[in-house]
Design an enzyme around this catalytic site. Structure first.
Site, PDB file in Angstrom:
ATOM      1  N   ARG A 176      34.079  30.494  29.172  1.00 62.62           N
ATOM      2  CA  ARG A 176      33.878  29.650  30.369  1.00 62.62           C
ATOM      3  C   ARG A 176      35.173  29.055  30.931  1.00 62.62           C
ATOM      4  O   ARG A 176      35.139  28.111  31.714  1.00 62.62           O
ATOM      5  CB  ARG A 176      32.882  28.526  30.107  1.00 62.62           C
ATOM      6  CG  ARG A 176      31.501  29.023  29.775  1.00 62.62           C
ATOM      7  CD  ARG A 176      30.450  27.982  30.089  1.00 62.62           C
ATOM      8  NE  ARG A 176      29.139  28.490  29.740  1.00 62.62           N
ATOM      9  CZ  ARG A 176      28.596  28.366  28.528  1.00 62.62           C
ATOM     10  NH1 ARG A 176      29.239  27.731  27.576  1.00 62.62           N
ATOM     11  NH2 ARG A 176      27.407  28.868  28.300  1.00 62.62           N
ATOM     12  N   LYS A 184      50.467  30.487  53.976  1.00 59.42           N
ATOM     13  CA  LYS A 184      49.296  30.673  53.114  1.00 59.42           C
ATOM     14  C   LYS A 184      48.790  29.302  52.645  1.00 59.42           C
ATOM     15  O   LYS A 184      47.587  29.023  52.675  1.00 59.42           O
ATOM     16  CB  LYS A 184      49.653  31.561  51.920  1.00 59.42           C
ATOM     17  CG  LYS A 184      48.519  31.729  50.936  1.00 59.42           C
ATOM     18  CD  LYS A 184      47.987  33.119  50.815  1.00 59.42           C
ATOM     19  CE  LYS A 184      46.661  33.143  50.076  1.00 59.42           C
ATOM     20  NZ  LYS A 184      46.276  34.417  49.543  1.00 59.42           N
ATOM     21  N   GLU A 192      37.123  29.401  51.713  1.00 56.70           N
ATOM     22  CA  GLU A 192      36.960  30.377  52.800  1.00 56.70           C
ATOM     23  C   GLU A 192      35.625  30.222  53.536  1.00 56.70           C
ATOM     24  O   GLU A 192      34.882  31.165  53.740  1.00 56.70           O
ATOM     25  CB  GLU A 192      37.090  31.807  52.254  1.00 56.70           C
ATOM     26  CG  GLU A 192      37.449  32.801  53.348  1.00 56.70           C
ATOM     27  CD  GLU A 192      37.802  34.170  52.796  1.00 56.70           C
ATOM     28  OE1 GLU A 192      38.973  34.538  52.898  1.00 56.70           O
ATOM     29  OE2 GLU A 192      36.914  34.859  52.278  1.00 56.70           O
ATOM     30  N   ARG A 222      40.141  29.632  56.679  1.00 57.66           N
ATOM     31  CA  ARG A 222      40.908  30.500  55.772  1.00 57.66           C
ATOM     32  C   ARG A 222      40.693  31.983  56.076  1.00 57.66           C
ATOM     33  O   ARG A 222      41.506  32.825  55.707  1.00 57.66           O
ATOM     34  CB  ARG A 222      40.525  30.174  54.322  1.00 57.66           C
ATOM     35  CG  ARG A 222      41.310  30.999  53.344  1.00 57.66           C
ATOM     36  CD  ARG A 222      41.085  30.616  51.911  1.00 57.66           C
ATOM     37  NE  ARG A 222      41.756  31.574  51.061  1.00 57.66           N
ATOM     38  CZ  ARG A 222      41.917  31.437  49.765  1.00 57.66           C
ATOM     39  NH1 ARG A 222      41.466  30.363  49.153  1.00 57.66           N
ATOM     40  NH2 ARG A 222      42.532  32.358  49.065  1.00 57.66           N
TER      41      ARG A 222
HETATM   42  N1  LIG Z   1      43.992  37.060  45.297  1.00 54.19           N
HETATM   43  C1  LIG Z   1      44.437  37.212  46.511  1.00 54.19           C
HETATM   44  O1  LIG Z   1      44.379  36.288  47.325  1.00 54.19           O
HETATM   45  C2  LIG Z   1      45.025  38.517  46.897  1.00 54.19           C
HETATM   46  C3  LIG Z   1      45.758  38.620  48.082  1.00 54.19           C
HETATM   47  C4  LIG Z   1      46.358  39.843  48.379  1.00 54.19           C
HETATM   48  C5  LIG Z   1      46.229  40.910  47.520  1.00 54.19           C
HETATM   49  N2  LIG Z   1      45.487  40.780  46.388  1.00 54.19           N
HETATM   50  C6  LIG Z   1      45.333  41.898  45.457  1.00 54.19           C
HETATM   51  O2  LIG Z   1      46.604  42.256  44.944  1.00 54.19           O
HETATM   52  C7  LIG Z   1      46.588  43.635  44.578  1.00 54.19           C
HETATM   53  C8  LIG Z   1      47.824  44.307  45.080  1.00 54.19           C
HETATM   54  O3  LIG Z   1      48.938  43.682  44.505  1.00 54.19           O
HETATM   55  P1  LIG Z   1      50.279  44.474  44.195  1.00 54.19           P
HETATM   56  O4  LIG Z   1      50.706  45.208  45.389  1.00 54.19           O
HETATM   57  O5  LIG Z   1      51.202  43.513  43.564  1.00 54.19           O
HETATM   58  O6  LIG Z   1      49.763  45.594  43.171  1.00 54.19           O
HETATM   59  P2  LIG Z   1      50.022  45.917  41.634  1.00 54.19           P
HETATM   60  O7  LIG Z   1      49.749  44.767  40.759  1.00 54.19           O
HETATM   61  O8  LIG Z   1      49.273  47.171  41.362  1.00 54.19           O
HETATM   62  O9  LIG Z   1      51.582  46.220  41.560  1.00 54.19           O
HETATM   63  C9  LIG Z   1      52.107  47.328  42.193  1.00 54.19           C
HETATM   64  C10 LIG Z   1      52.834  48.274  41.225  1.00 54.19           C
HETATM   65  O10 LIG Z   1      54.113  47.738  40.913  1.00 54.19           O
HETATM   66  C11 LIG Z   1      54.280  47.642  39.505  1.00 54.19           C
HETATM   67  N3  LIG Z   1      55.156  46.501  39.312  1.00 54.19           N
HETATM   68  C12 LIG Z   1      54.835  45.195  39.426  1.00 54.19           C
HETATM   69  N4  LIG Z   1      55.931  44.453  39.355  1.00 54.19           N
HETATM   70  C13 LIG Z   1      56.977  45.277  39.163  1.00 54.19           C
HETATM   71  C14 LIG Z   1      58.380  45.093  39.053  1.00 54.19           C
HETATM   72  N5  LIG Z   1      58.927  43.885  39.162  1.00 54.19           N
HETATM   73  N6  LIG Z   1      59.152  46.185  38.857  1.00 54.19           N
HETATM   74  C15 LIG Z   1      58.599  47.432  38.817  1.00 54.19           C
HETATM   75  N7  LIG Z   1      57.288  47.666  38.953  1.00 54.19           N
HETATM   76  C16 LIG Z   1      56.487  46.603  39.136  1.00 54.19           C
HETATM   77  C17 LIG Z   1      52.898  47.518  38.969  1.00 54.19           C
HETATM   78  O11 LIG Z   1      52.820  47.930  37.633  1.00 54.19           O
HETATM   79  C18 LIG Z   1      52.140  48.474  39.897  1.00 54.19           C
HETATM   80  O12 LIG Z   1      52.333  49.791  39.484  1.00 54.19           O
HETATM   81  C19 LIG Z   1      45.318  44.218  45.171  1.00 54.19           C
HETATM   82  O13 LIG Z   1      44.408  44.429  44.115  1.00 54.19           O
HETATM   83  C20 LIG Z   1      44.805  43.133  46.108  1.00 54.19           C
HETATM   84  O14 LIG Z   1      43.413  43.101  46.200  1.00 54.19           O
HETATM   85  C21 LIG Z   1      44.905  39.611  46.070  1.00 54.19           C
END
Ligand SMILES: NC(=O)c1ccc[n+]([C@@H]2O[C@H](COP(=O)([O-])OP(=O)(O)OC[C@H]3O[C@@H](n4cnc5c(N)ncnc54)[C@H](O)[C@@H]3O)[C@@H](O)[C@H]2O)c1
Ligand SMILES: [Zn+2]
Length: 359
Positions: free
Chosen positions: A113, A215, A225, A229
């Site tokens: 939880r 943001k 939201e 938002r």
């Molecule tokens: N919670 C929210 O408000 C919110 C907002 C926007 C996006 N998201 C979510 O975020 C996700 C996308 O995030 P993302 O683009 O960071 O994706 P991700 O976490 O898949 O990272 C992208 C890639 O980069 C690699 N990586 C991460 N940091 C690295 C670094 N410093 N050096 C080398 N490689 C690295 C990861 O292993 C992965 O292969 C989606 O699932 C999306 O839905 C959430």
């Protein structure tokens, strides 16, 4: 070091390590668990360990990528937490991009939880967007973030050091959220972003705080939201559908790449619905297509896109809700568009030729 306060937690931006060390010492968590994916295990964990050599912690590792943001990975994380004997007074540090942050935060929030968690986002996208605002979750039945909760971390630590190993494609993907923030709330920043002729010219670290403050503005006013938002979803109604369809194809798109497509389509919808001036439609579309490759949308599968849009969490009373731009730098939420207009906006995107020079 800059500090941004959102509700009851602080976002630290800059050289985070002294603050993180102090934070962990002060909070005296019973156990520290670090969650990584295969890539952040290689690229980010060594940075973390070198900066905090005295910290003892347990490691949980999952495969990298959006396709692993699912229940299987959660099951692995929850089982590992039980095997490690974690209690509610432990803390989970999510060291990775948006996938690790969203999924790690979700697992922590539901484990017994709820246990504490800290976000150390390591991609541009997760630093300017995913790590702030308390949205946590996983993909389910092709629905992006279909299952999840709202919950806030203990703190967020953002350090540009992680860009050193981040592939250029990932930086470009994250930039889509920076562009989005400026388009919905900051006409001056939109003007200044438009001056960048190449991504290599961009000083990424300097974009972090302005983007995070946008943001913060929307999240603080409407944490759950209910209305305002939704502004942050500009480009995301169509973008998530594009991302969902692409996820099951041979050519999956990164989140920001799909959102860039969504922003072009929704810019056109903004013209139809909110009278966004035609010059601005052209300007925004040209800029986005100067940065992101053109991926034609297969309109034979329009129904699949529509089904995904109908599942969008912003919808109310069965209507597809958009957040659109009356002008660049401002936004109107709860805009409903007909199916015919949605189709027209996808056609508009398809008809745009790829341009290589940023306006
Ligand atoms: N919670 C929210 O408000 C919110 C907002 C926007 C996006 N998201 C979510 O975020 C996700 C996308 O995030 P993302 O683009 O960071 O994706 P991700 O976490 O898949 O990272 C992208 C890639 O980069 C690699 N990586 C991460 N940091 C690295 C670094 N410093 N050096 C080398 N490689 C690295 C990861 O292993 C992965 O292969 C989606 O699932 C999306 O839905 C959430
Ligand atoms: Zn996004």
């Amino acid at each position: 070091m800059e500090k941004i306060q959102v509700h009851d937690y602080t976002i630290f931006v800059g050289n985070i390590w002294p603050e993180l060390k102090l934070f962990l010492e002060t909070r005296q968590f019973e156990q520290t668990i670090v969650l990584v994916d295969d890539h952040t295990a290689t690229h980010c964990l060594p940075v973390f360990q070198a900066a905090l050599p005295e910290l003892s912690f347990e490691l949980i590792r999952v495969p990298a990528g959006e396709q692993h943001k699912n229940l299987n990975s959660c099951q692995h994380i929850w089982s590992s937490l039980f095997q490690l004997g974690a209690g509610r007074k432990a803390v989970m540090i999510n060291l990775g991009g948006g996938v690790i942050g969203d999924m790690g935060g979700f697992c922590a929030s539901t484990f017994k939880r709820g246990m504490s968690f800290i976000q150390i986002p390591t991609t541009l996208l997760s630093q300017v967007d995913a790590s702030v605002g308390g949205k946590l979750g996983i993909d389910f039945l092709d629905i992006k973030n279909g299952i999840g909760v709202f919950n806030n971390p203990e703190a967020v630590f953002i350090d540009p050091v992680f860009y050193k190993t981040l592939p250029a494609r990932e930086l470009r993907s994250g930039y889509a959220e920076v562009i989005k923030h400026s388009l919905i709330h900051d006409p001056a920043q939109w003007e200044s972003l438009r001056q960048y002729k190449k991504l290599e010219d961009i000083d990424w670290a300097s974009l972090l705080v302005p983007s995070l403050k946008i943001k913060q503005h929307f999240v603080e006013k409407d944490p759950r939201e209910k209305g305002l938002r939704k502004a942050l979803n500009f480009g995301h109604t169509i973008g998530h559908a594009v991302e969902g369809v692409a996820l099951n194809s041979d050519h999956p798109l990164l989140h920001g790449e799909a959102i860039a497509i969504g922003m072009v389509c929704e810019t056109f919808l903004s013209f139809l619905q909110c009278q966004l001036p035609q010059e601005e439609v052209a300007q925004i579309s040209r800029y986005l297509l100067g940065i992101y490759d053109h991926h034609p949308i297969d309109l034979r599968h329009f129904d699949d896109y529509l089904t995904l849009m109908k599942n969008d969490k912003k919808n109310e009373q069965g209507q597809i809700n958009f957040s659109l731009l009356p002008k660049a730098g401002s936004v109107s939420v709860n805009q409903q568009c007909s199916t015919a207009w949605i189709l027209q906006s996808l056609q508009y995107y398809n008809d745009l030729a790829t341009v290589s020079v940023i306006d």
